[in-house]
Design a protein around this motif. Structure first.
Motif, PDB file in Angstrom:
ATOM      1  N   CYS B 476      77.237 -19.520  61.039  1.00 26.90           N
ATOM      2  CA  CYS B 476      78.437 -19.288  60.068  1.00 26.90           C
ATOM      3  C   CYS B 476      79.779 -19.530  60.839  1.00 26.90           C
ATOM      4  O   CYS B 476      80.485 -19.962  60.153  1.00 26.90           O
ATOM      5  N   ASP B 477      79.631 -18.705  61.913  1.00 25.51           N
ATOM      6  CA  ASP B 477      81.229 -18.682  62.618  1.00 25.51           C
ATOM      7  C   ASP B 477      81.094 -19.396  63.827  1.00 25.51           C
ATOM      8  O   ASP B 477      82.101 -19.183  64.714  1.00 25.51           O
ATOM      9  N   THR B 478      79.827 -19.889  64.505  1.00 29.60           N
ATOM     10  CA  THR B 478      79.703 -20.460  65.662  1.00 29.60           C
ATOM     11  C   THR B 478      79.829 -19.602  67.116  1.00 29.60           C
ATOM     12  O   THR B 478      79.956 -19.943  67.963  1.00 29.60           O
ATOM     13  N   ASN B 479      79.896 -18.316  66.424  1.00 30.85           N
ATOM     14  CA  ASN B 479      80.093 -17.406  67.669  1.00 30.85           C
ATOM     15  C   ASN B 479      78.850 -17.066  68.636  1.00 30.85           C
ATOM     16  O   ASN B 479      77.826 -16.661  67.885  1.00 30.85           O
ATOM     17  N   HIS B 548      73.669 -24.441  66.783  1.00 28.60           N
ATOM     18  CA  HIS B 548      74.239 -24.018  65.375  1.00 28.60           C
ATOM     19  C   HIS B 548      74.798 -25.242  64.848  1.00 28.60           C
ATOM     20  O   HIS B 548      74.744 -25.513  63.431  1.00 28.60           O
ATOM     21  N   GLU B 549      75.353 -26.214  65.559  1.00 31.00           N
ATOM     22  CA  GLU B 549      75.851 -27.433  64.614  1.00 31.00           C
ATOM     23  C   GLU B 549      74.849 -28.230  64.083  1.00 31.00           C
ATOM     24  O   GLU B 549      75.177 -29.107  63.333  1.00 31.00           O
ATOM     25  N   ILE B 553      73.871 -24.632  56.758  1.00 31.20           N
ATOM     26  CA  ILE B 553      73.497 -23.057  56.356  1.00 31.20           C
ATOM     27  C   ILE B 553      73.083 -23.371  54.803  1.00 31.20           C
ATOM     28  O   ILE B 553      72.599 -22.468  54.407  1.00 31.20           O
ATOM     29  N   ASN B 554      73.354 -24.398  54.001  1.00 29.91           N
ATOM     30  CA  ASN B 554      73.374 -24.395  52.712  1.00 29.91           C
ATOM     31  C   ASN B 554      71.933 -25.047  52.501  1.00 29.91           C
ATOM     32  O   ASN B 554      71.254 -24.431  51.468  1.00 29.91           O
ATOM     33  N   VAL B 564      75.313  -9.708  48.528  1.00 30.19           N
ATOM     34  CA  VAL B 564      75.374  -8.266  48.708  1.00 30.19           C
ATOM     35  C   VAL B 564      76.821  -7.480  48.043  1.00 30.19           C
ATOM     36  O   VAL B 564      77.542  -8.424  47.777  1.00 30.19           O
ATOM     37  N   LYS B 568      78.515  -9.471  44.906  1.00 26.08           N
ATOM     38  CA  LYS B 568      77.492 -10.510  45.167  1.00 26.08           C
ATOM     39  C   LYS B 568      77.942 -11.496  46.099  1.00 26.08           C
ATOM     40  O   LYS B 568      77.660 -12.703  45.586  1.00 26.08           O
ATOM     41  N   LEU B 569      78.463 -11.128  47.216  1.00 28.12           N
ATOM     42  CA  LEU B 569      78.939 -12.146  48.114  1.00 28.12           C
ATOM     43  C   LEU B 569      77.792 -12.560  49.020  1.00 28.12           C
ATOM     44  O   LEU B 569      76.843 -11.688  49.398  1.00 28.12           O
ATOM     45  N   THR B 570      77.935 -13.847  49.408  1.00 27.07           N
ATOM     46  CA  THR B 570      76.662 -14.236  50.448  1.00 27.07           C
ATOM     47  C   THR B 570      76.905 -13.565  51.595  1.00 27.07           C
ATOM     48  O   THR B 570      77.964 -13.705  52.356  1.00 27.07           O
ATOM     49  N   GLU B 571      75.790 -13.171  51.960  1.00 31.17           N
ATOM     50  CA  GLU B 571      75.877 -12.454  53.657  1.00 31.17           C
ATOM     51  C   GLU B 571      75.366 -13.731  54.511  1.00 31.17           C
ATOM     52  O   GLU B 571      74.243 -14.174  54.474  1.00 31.17           O
ATOM     53  N   TYR B 572      76.169 -13.914  55.240  1.00 33.52           N
ATOM     54  CA  TYR B 572      76.132 -15.250  56.346  1.00 33.52           C
ATOM     55  C   TYR B 572      75.726 -14.856  57.543  1.00 33.52           C
ATOM     56  O   TYR B 572      75.367 -15.702  58.244  1.00 33.52           O
ATOM     57  N   GLU B 573      75.632 -13.641  57.879  1.00 31.46           N
ATOM     58  CA  GLU B 573      75.465 -13.425  59.261  1.00 31.46           C
ATOM     59  C   GLU B 573      74.214 -12.987  59.768  1.00 31.46           C
ATOM     60  O   GLU B 573      73.887 -12.649  60.558  1.00 31.46           O
TER      61      GLU B 573
END
Ligand code: FAD
Ligand code: FAD
Lengths: 634, 634
Positions: B476-479, B548-549, B553-554, B564, B568-573
């Motif tokens: 999600c954040d390319t970290n 990652h690239e 993610i969809n 969560v 009800k926010l999507t947990e992307y991590e």
């Protein structure tokens, strides 16, 4: 982190023993203070955190708000700021809670279906290793919290005086506290009551509508028109796949968004471009509602959708490119005849777009610049003329920034079809990366920056730029270490002595320099007052060309191993060797004949000299030290 | 660090909102508690910090002392402990203030002039990359401070009850709170008054002279004799060149020193070996004065000298190799028929020499083991039988440790001429490095540890050993991120799904597994109570073989992106790719057909299974979950 040399203290080493004016610090604002800071934003809080380290200086910081900042304002933290946080001891803690930018994505209209956006490219945030520190996103409120903690834990136990609004000041040129400041209570039961405080110096860090600025007769010049963004910090549901990535999004009709993922994994900020505000707008743009902003955001990110579930903060942020021509109270015609008493910092003297994420960062560097200078003058280390360098150094930095920012904003505002090359924006971003990272500042030669006569001895430490750390190996404990990370915000000058090839013990230029530094009356160290540790004003480190295991610490000259504290304990942490495969002499282009690199308390390279240049070193500091008589040029 | 998904909270994200029993936590010790911990040493404080994370569990920790520990006791922090601190969120902060061991030096008599010592060799502390965490030295008091901070900032706002001494307990087998504990006030005005507290469970973390141990009829068995060291934490002046290095120093007459540099750059500890204490010594050895210790130290380090300038702490530390045969109140004959109510941890059940720096470390791991088990049983997630695994797992760990420690201590006590090879000590140190680093624990198959049927699918994650992290890239954040560093001490089970080669979106074993996990009534996730987030009990992460690239993610199955919090926010991590040049599939020997790795809340690998082994996964958790009916083996 060094401590315990005054005896074992059980507890958090970050909480320093109270000393000097911190021992019985009055709760109430005193009538007389050494430094009065107005405004507890990033510029003011950094200045306060820096000054709080000096036990004998009374600093107070007044803030109009009744308490700490809670939400909103800026959130982009450049690597240079994180480097600065490291100097104040909280880089790791804030990094742990921040969002970290490693890549940025660029979205643009699909050439086939221009009403849809597509990911056009990605750019690594730091392709060239500009810094070992990360690029972060975290709310301004947290930055202020950390500085507040540093100040509260300092020897002087400094905390902001909330609920005081600056009204006016007068520089009387009389007595020890010549600046007469009028404050009004702006929170609490006694709101409205006024108070006079007499200060030796005043720092106006009171933001874009600064009253301190007006009081010293400065005006902001620049573009007439403001640029407006609808800004929202929200929790939302979306199918936009890069919602956790910093993105520049351009839609087919020119609407654009800067997306900033925020700390905590869920929150994000969107800057929705509302364009240039026409002069006669009279605040109409500020009435743009959060619904309108969301609506526009949805149009821009088509075919993706955004459903806002919770708004943490939203605002219409309106800002122009503006700058004052001076950052202190000395009129151009008085330069050289009187020294400044009042300074302005941060948004009080320069404003610029939010897009390059500069406001908070540059403001903090203003504070870092003025903080130690005030302390050195107040402590009698340096002549008052040192204070004139603040405006001279920082005004030009702000000007360069505004020029850069204009270019960047113009690019961001362009319609896709106006670009010659669709990757123009991306290319500019990568090419100029050192700028937004905060490392383009380069002070010109002055009393604080030597001329580049010997620059070739240390090509990786350009004069006037901030000292860029590199790896070394500490001899005493064999720890691999970033040399620069010892440069904490303690107000000390640093002299890094990069040795010639001889090992310690042998006769060598380093041994001679060490002897001179320790014993000559012309040595800058000779200015250190009797009774203080030899390294109280100057932190002198030596870096040998050998690896740590080949360095006999007992043979290292004593100036690099001073005795410190009441128990006269040997300070071992100033002696370094190189690390294998990452030799600092190679990495920073240092002469194998050795070189001295002099670094300012705010981490900028002040001088680069051969090991034998003791005369030049003495001469350089003769201008900066109050007591030492000026020596004629050799 | 994740936060804000319940809405924006301004302030330090480490301070969690108070919840459950933390909302109106009584100052006074209540009459009834879920868990009563006795003793606020490392074992007790870790247990408390772990239990404090569970909003509905009332935990109190009583401590005889009137306040926090200030000085003395242990100081060696293994990498495994730092890894554990990471789970509790303070690894970076404590590392910043600690001494870091990168090398150790071995000094021995000069063969030419045996009355002089010479440096015999150096050993890197971690030659093989045992852990990405450092080996530290910092006072036990600071470790306890950090755990106290975690507990105080937890939802339950847990703080120790100082000034209460445990006297006795009785397991009544009656009612909801069957353990009746008698406490006596040991500090404050009301010293001497007694108090009865009824607990569901008691954890005795009351050190080597544990009264909880006596109360449950355990005895310590082992060597009769103790070994004694004169220990001093001092500030001193010396010409011994390795004073800032961990050193084992052996002199010609057999006298030896273990030198431990300490935090802060000046303080150090010396363990001067006083030898085995004869049985009839009657405490005579404890009268050895600091002057005698210093005198002996000077003899050992000849020709170098040591002048002590300030003594922070000194003690004669006397300890034997002792161990109890059980760590709970269930007699061998009752195993399987009743479940334990009282546990002992740390020094209460095992003691060993200080030389390998194990005491504090192993004690903390005891606490990490019992903490989540108590929580899961109290919350009704797991059957009471889970609690029997504590003694079964930890007793053998302590036994192995004592065996190792005996070998190490014997070697350290040997005279130089007794070694076949002068580098024997050094060789042993390097060969067995994984042990003192804290990573030799390997739990045998049990209800918590699967059989190694499929171990070959993940050779780098041995069953029963702690999950050794490796680098991945968060989509999600390319970290770039250490996968294991998300395993915070939140009491959750973790399932790492290492994917087959298909990218998300395609039909694949991972997609099938994801579907099963999300929807099957046999899925372990099905045990999560209604109304809780899907990842409340299980943290399920997926690691694709792509970079990652290349991951959309969809297209990732929703079980890896749960919704969560109240919004009800999507947990992307939870979605990861590999990093270039450091592919976790290669680094940890993972099958390219994919593999599931199940990890316990205390970070040990519980199971390794093929992606298709849904039956085996269901079966494994059927034993651990209280509610789910046991499924017959397929
Ligand atoms: C509402 C708002 C929104 C912003 N949004 C963004 C953004 O989205 N992105 C971005 O990059 N930047 C944003 N900025 C700008 C950014 O916050 C500034 O560049 C940065 O804070 C500058 O720091 P500073 O310390 O100079 O001033 P400020 O942070 O503005 O601090 C000035 C302080 O002085 C106090 N003060 C003002 N007048 C007085 C007085 N007379 N007496 C006493 N105290 C006084 C104020 O209360 C304030 O705390 C925003 C600023 C504001 C005010
Ligand atoms: C004086 C001393 C010196 C030591 N020196 C070293 C050393 O130099 N090197 C080394 O590696 N290890 C040393 N140790 C051992 C090391 O500290 C332990 O291995 C480690 O602390 C074990 O952790 P623990 O939590 O099991 O027990 P402890 O840390 O011993 O904690 C037990 C706690 O329980 C409390 N307590 C005891 N009885 C009661 C009661 N009846 N009621 C309530 N509270 C009670 C105690 O006050 C203490 O706080 C030393 C221990 C002691 C006591």
């Amino acid at each position: 982190m060094q401590f315990h040399h005054h005896g074992y203290v059980s507890g958090d080493p970050r909480i320093k023993p109270a000393a000097g004016v911190g021992i019985n610090r009055p709760e109430e604002l005193p009538e007389e203070v050494d430094v009065l800071i107005v405004g507890s934003g990033p510029a003011g809080m950094l200045t306060a955190a820096q000054l709080s380290q000096f036990p004998d200086i009374t600093t107070r910081i007044v803030e109009r708000r009744g308490g700490r900042l809670e939400i909103g304002q800026a959130d982009g933290i450049q690597a240079r700021s994180v480097e600065t946080f490291q100097a104040f001891g909280f880089a790791e803690a804030i990094t742990a809670e921040a969002y970290r930018i490693t890549e940025m994505a660029f979205w643009r209209p699909d050439t086939e279906n221009p009403q849809n956006i597509v990911r056009g490219g990605r750019a690594l945030d730091d392709t060239v290793g500009i810094s070992e520190f990360p690029h972060l996103i975290v709310n301004q409120a947290r930055v202020l919290d950390y500085f507040a903690e540093v100040a509260a834990n300092s020897p002087t136990r400094l905390t902001p005086d909330f609920g005081w609004e600056f009204q006016n000041l007068e520089v009387t040129e009389e007595g020890e506290y010549p600046v007469k400041v009028t404050l009004v209570r702006s929170a609490g039961e006694d709101t409205g009551t006024t108070r006079i405080v007499h200060a030796k110096y005043v720092v106006g860090a009171d933001g874009a509508r600064s009253k301190v600025r007006s009081a010293i007769g400065c005006t902001m010049a620049g573009d007439q028109a403001n640029h407006a963004w609808g800004v929202m910090d929200v929790l939302a549901s979306t199918d936009f796949p890069d919602i956790r990535l910093k993105c520049a999004i351009q839609s087919h009709d020119g609407g654009s968004i800067l997306l900033i993922p925020r700390e905590g994994g869920h929150l994000f900020r969107m800057y929705v471009d509302l364009g240039v505000v026409p002069e006669g707008d009279n605040g109409a743009v500020r009435k743009t509602s959060i619904e309108q902003i969301t609506e526009q955001a949805n149009q821009i990110i088509h075919p993706y959708k955004l459903e806002v579930r919770n708004v943490a903060w939203s605002s219409v942020y309106e800002v122009g490119h503006r700058l004052t021509d001076r950052f202190d109270d000395v009129l151009p015609e008085d330069i050289g005849t009187r020294n400044p008493r009042v300074f302005i910092t941060g948004d009080a003297c320069h404003t610029h777009s939010a897009k390059a994420g500069q406001g908070m960062n540059v403001s903090m560097q203003d504070g870092f610049n003025i903080g130690w200078k005030l302390a050195h003058v107040l402590e009698g280390r340096s002549p008052e003329s040192l204070l004139a360098t603040y405006s001279a150094e920082r005004q030009i930095v702000a000007k360069n920034l505004i020029d850069f920012d204009k270019e960047w904003s113009t690019l961001m505002a362009k319609k896709p079809e106006e670009f010659e090359n669709p990757s123009d924006l991306e290319d500019f971003y990568v090419r100029t990366a050192e700028f937004p990272a905060g490392f383009m500042t380069e002070y010109a030669p002055s009393m604080l920056t030597g001329t580049p006569t010997h620059q070739e001895l240390a090509t990786g430490f350009p004069l006037g730029k901030r000292f860029k750390s590199a790896m070394t190996s500490r001899v005493c404990d064999t720890n691999p270490m970033h040399l620069g990370h010892h440069a904490t915000a303690d107000g000390r000058w640093r002299i890094y002595v990069f040795a010639d090839p001889a090992a310690p013990g042998a006769e060598s230029p380093v041994a001679e320099l060490a002897q001179w530094l320790a014993t000559s009356t012309e040595s800058p160290l000779a200015a250190t007052p009797q009774g203080m540790d030899l390294d109280a004003w100057f932190d002198v480190k030596v870096i040998y060309q050998q690896k740590h295991e080949d360095i006999d610490i007992n043979a290292v000259p004593s100036v690099f191993k001073p005795e410190v504290g009441p128990f006269k304990l040997t300070e071992y942490e100033k002696v370094y060797g190189v690390v294998e495969d990452n030799d600092i002499f190679d990495v920073r282009g240092l002469s194998r004949d050795g070189v001295m690199v002099v670094v300012r308390p705010d981490q900028y390279v002040a001088n680069v000299l051969p090991l034998s240049a003791t005369d030049e070193l003495a001469e350089f500091f003769a201008q900066i030290h109050a007591e030492l008589p000026k020596k004629a040029t050799a």
